[in-house]
Design a protein around this motif. Structure first.
Motif, mmCIF file in Angstrom:
data_model
loop_
_atom_site.group_PDB
_atom_site.id
_atom_site.type_symbol
_atom_site.label_atom_id
_atom_site.label_comp_id
_atom_site.label_asym_id
_atom_site.label_seq_id
_atom_site.Cartn_x
_atom_site.Cartn_y
_atom_site.Cartn_z
ATOM 1 N N VAL A 43 7.273 60.832 17.348
ATOM 2 C CA VAL A 43 8.644 60.417 17.048
ATOM 3 C C VAL A 43 8.735 58.902 16.965
ATOM 4 C CG1 VAL A 43 11.020 60.461 17.905
ATOM 5 C CG2 VAL A 43 9.585 62.478 18.144
ATOM 6 N N ALA A 44 8.097 58.211 17.899
ATOM 7 C CA ALA A 44 8.115 56.748 17.898
ATOM 8 C C ALA A 44 7.414 56.189 16.664
ATOM 9 C CB ALA A 44 7.455 56.227 19.166
ATOM 10 N N LEU A 45 6.296 56.769 16.277
ATOM 11 C CA LEU A 45 5.586 56.298 15.084
ATOM 12 C C LEU A 45 6.398 56.529 13.816
ATOM 13 C CD1 LEU A 45 1.941 57.426 15.883
ATOM 14 C CD2 LEU A 45 2.799 55.096 15.740
ATOM 15 N N LEU A 46 7.044 57.687 13.717
ATOM 16 C CA LEU A 46 7.868 57.970 12.543
ATOM 17 C C LEU A 46 9.065 57.026 12.479
ATOM 18 C CD1 LEU A 46 8.327 59.691 10.068
ATOM 19 C CD2 LEU A 46 9.537 61.331 11.499
ATOM 20 N N ALA A 47 9.684 56.746 13.621
ATOM 21 C CA ALA A 47 10.810 55.805 13.653
ATOM 22 C C ALA A 47 10.363 54.409 13.240
ATOM 23 C CB ALA A 47 11.429 55.782 15.047
ATOM 24 N N ALA A 48 9.210 53.984 13.707
ATOM 25 C CA ALA A 48 8.706 52.655 13.347
ATOM 26 C C ALA A 48 8.398 52.572 11.859
ATOM 27 C CB ALA A 48 7.462 52.339 14.171
ATOM 28 N N LEU A 49 7.788 53.605 11.305
ATOM 29 C CA LEU A 49 7.488 53.605 9.865
ATOM 30 C C LEU A 49 8.765 53.614 9.029
ATOM 31 C CD1 LEU A 49 4.479 56.073 9.763
ATOM 32 C CD2 LEU A 49 4.436 53.645 9.224
ATOM 33 N N THR A 50 9.763 54.385 9.465
ATOM 34 C CA THR A 50 11.038 54.436 8.756
ATOM 35 C C THR A 50 11.718 53.075 8.787
ATOM 36 O OG1 THR A 50 11.298 56.774 9.307
ATOM 37 C CG2 THR A 50 13.276 55.583 8.635
ATOM 38 N N ALA A 51 11.754 52.444 9.946
ATOM 39 C CA ALA A 51 12.383 51.128 10.068
ATOM 40 C C ALA A 51 11.652 50.097 9.216
ATOM 41 C CB ALA A 51 12.410 50.697 11.530
ATOM 42 N N GLN A 52 10.344 50.142 9.219
ATOM 43 C CA GLN A 52 9.573 49.178 8.434
ATOM 44 C C GLN A 52 9.840 49.366 6.937
ATOM 45 O OE1 GLN A 52 6.673 49.461 6.285
ATOM 46 N NE2 GLN A 52 6.531 47.268 6.143
ATOM 47 N N GLN A 53 9.916 50.593 6.489
ATOM 48 C CA GLN A 53 10.156 50.849 5.075
ATOM 49 C C GLN A 53 11.594 50.519 4.665
ATOM 50 O OE1 GLN A 53 8.107 51.938 2.476
ATOM 51 N NE2 GLN A 53 6.536 51.362 3.934
ATOM 52 N N ALA A 54 12.545 50.709 5.586
ATOM 53 C CA ALA A 54 13.951 50.508 5.249
ATOM 54 C C ALA A 54 14.386 49.055 5.363
ATOM 55 C CB ALA A 54 14.825 51.377 6.145
ATOM 56 N N PHE A 55 13.831 48.314 6.306
ATOM 57 C CA PHE A 55 14.360 46.987 6.606
ATOM 58 C C PHE A 55 13.403 45.840 6.328
ATOM 59 C CE2 PHE A 55 16.499 49.847 9.711
ATOM 60 C CZ PHE A 55 17.747 49.830 9.105
ATOM 61 N N ALA A 56 12.234 46.095 5.783
ATOM 62 C CA ALA A 56 11.268 45.014 5.581
ATOM 63 C C ALA A 56 10.832 44.940 4.130
ATOM 64 C CB ALA A 56 10.058 45.216 6.476
ATOM 65 N N ASP A 57 10.611 43.710 3.695
ATOM 66 C CA ASP A 57 10.011 43.452 2.396
ATOM 67 C C ASP A 57 8.917 42.430 2.652
ATOM 68 O OD1 ASP A 57 9.413 43.338 -0.263
ATOM 69 O OD2 ASP A 57 11.089 42.028 -0.780
ATOM 70 N N ALA A 65 19.989 48.375 -0.367
ATOM 71 C CA ALA A 65 20.445 49.741 -0.623
ATOM 72 C C ALA A 65 19.704 50.763 0.245
ATOM 73 C CB ALA A 65 20.282 50.072 -2.096
ATOM 74 N N LYS A 66 18.418 50.502 0.543
ATOM 75 C CA LYS A 66 17.667 51.439 1.392
ATOM 76 C C LYS A 66 18.277 51.534 2.785
ATOM 77 C CE LYS A 66 13.929 49.228 0.636
ATOM 78 N NZ LYS A 66 12.566 48.706 0.723
ATOM 79 N N ALA A 67 18.690 50.393 3.334
ATOM 80 C CA ALA A 67 19.303 50.379 4.658
ATOM 81 C C ALA A 67 20.641 51.115 4.638
ATOM 82 C CB ALA A 67 19.484 48.946 5.145
ATOM 83 N N ALA A 68 21.411 50.942 3.568
ATOM 84 C CA ALA A 68 22.684 51.656 3.451
ATOM 85 C C ALA A 68 22.458 53.159 3.331
ATOM 86 C CB ALA A 68 23.461 51.134 2.249
ATOM 87 N N GLY A 69 21.445 53.559 2.599
ATOM 88 C CA GLY A 69 21.122 54.987 2.496
ATOM 89 C C GLY A 69 20.702 55.564 3.828
ATOM 90 N N LEU A 70 19.931 54.801 4.589
ATOM 91 C CA LEU A 70 19.532 55.250 5.919
ATOM 92 C C LEU A 70 20.746 55.370 6.837
ATOM 93 C CD1 LEU A 70 17.128 56.005 7.700
ATOM 94 C CD2 LEU A 70 16.916 53.598 8.304
#
Length: 102
Positions: A43-57, A65-70
């Motif tokens: 769960v922690a790894l999935l949350a970290a991957l989701t956050a990295q994909q949504a909030f980082a460039d 838009a990715k953050a708004a979709g999340l």
């Protein structure tokens, strides 16, 4: 030729990690702390991957838009919407914002 060395090292490394997991004594795996950690780690790894994909460039924090979709998906989950509705809400918000800011 360097790519093949990297591939070979990765193969050997993956095999050794799998072997190390098989060599752990069963008594160690039965400990309550190990069980809790093993249950929470994915769960922690999935949350970290989701956050990295949504909030980082790259190395930059981005709210787009990715953050708004999340956020839309999170709201739908809080409202206990079915999973398909959660996905549709996230996609619709992300696509809508991308179309507006395009």
């Amino acid at each position: 030729m360097n790519i093949w060395i990297a591939i070979g090292a990765t193969v050997v490394g993956c095999y050794l990690v799998k072997l190390a997991g098989l060599l752990v004594p069963a008594g160690t795996l039965e400990r309550p702390r190990v069980r809790r950690t093993a249950a929470l780690l994915p769960v922690a790894l999935l949350a970290a991957l989701t956050a990295q994909q949504a909030f980082a460039d790259g190395r930059v924090l981005v709210l787009d838009a990715k953050a708004a979709g999340l956020a839309a998906a999170a709201v739908a989950l809080l409202l206990r919407a079915p999973f398909l509705v959660v996905i549709v809400a996230a996609v619709a918000v992300t696509a809508g914002l991308r179309a507006l800011t395009g």
